[in-house]
Design a protein around this motif. Sequence first.
Motif, PDB file in Angstrom:
ATOM      1  N   THR A   1       0.755  -1.237  -0.023  1.00  0.00           N
ATOM      2  CA  THR A   1      -0.164   0.164  -0.043  1.00  0.00           C
ATOM      3  C   THR A   1       0.774   1.323   0.048  1.00  0.00           C
ATOM      4  O   THR A   1       2.104   0.954  -0.140  1.00  0.00           O
TER       5      THR A   1
ATOM      6  N   ASP B   1      -5.861   2.838   3.422  1.00  0.00           N
ATOM      7  CA  ASP B   1      -5.681   2.800   2.123  1.00  0.00           C
ATOM      8  C   ASP B   1      -6.892   1.963   1.564  1.00  0.00           C
ATOM      9  O   ASP B   1      -7.360   0.780   2.191  1.00  0.00           O
TER      10      ASP B   1
ATOM     11  N   TRP C   1      -8.551  -2.136   2.616  1.00  0.00           N
ATOM     12  CA  TRP C   1      -8.035  -2.587   3.642  1.00  0.00           C
ATOM     13  C   TRP C   1      -8.760  -3.713   4.247  1.00  0.00           C
ATOM     14  O   TRP C   1      -8.282  -4.705   4.845  1.00  0.00           O
TER      15      TRP C   1
END
Length: 264
Positions: free
Chosen positions: A161, A225, A228
């Motif tokens: 991420t 992000d 998730w």
Amino acid sequence: MAGVSASEPTYAKSVPGASQGYAEWEAAGLRWLGEATAQGGARVVGVRDVAPDRLLLDRLTPAPPSVAAAEEFGAGLAATHLTGAPAWGAAPPGWEGEGWFGPASDPLPLEVGEWSTWGELYAVRLASLTRLAVDGGELTTAEAAEVDALGEHCAAGDFDTSDTPARIHGDLWSGNVMWTPDGVVLIDPAAHGGHREADLAMLDLFGAPHLDRVHAAYRDAAPLDDGWEERVGLHQLYPVLVHAVLFGGGYAGQAMRLVRALGS
């Protein structure tokens, strides 16, 4: 263990027979996490002294979990994570050698060092656990190959991420979250530079009081992000594999369900 007044409330945590350096590893992690408390981070139990076979800690008074404490903890955990770490896999400052993960009576080695991405670090850790699980008969060679294939996707960055290395507790199941009159206090870490989603996923793994409020306060302070939710099982795979190696039972099957869900 000198230098502590007999009138001060303390708790002596004994770790007889624990792997060499375990007490010092835990103390280093507590102190590192504790540095973040002054910056709004989560509270951490204080370390008074450390010896090879025990830790002398502040004594904690239990209290019922509350919504207010849960929300404060969620925001504090976000602040702890955002204080950061120098690298993926970084140990607490000054620590040398491997780390430890799991119960003090029978911990497993935790690879620490410096990796360029989270996925590369996680692939190394999964591979290490997979070998132990095969050697102990918890996973077949075919099942291990499935875990290895997932590790290759991690190493390739498929699950990375935008996050930078966070200062994480590393073993944040509900038993290491102590509810006190002053709010939540964290104990027993495997602290290192890791992915902040890992701490949240560990809380989800075995459940915790007012977990929805912890999550909401965390995400208000430090949004995650996109996607998730789909990565929760990925971060839970490591502790589930640890449980498979240490305790057997149904944990190996649980681990393989997580692996296959991630590949579907």
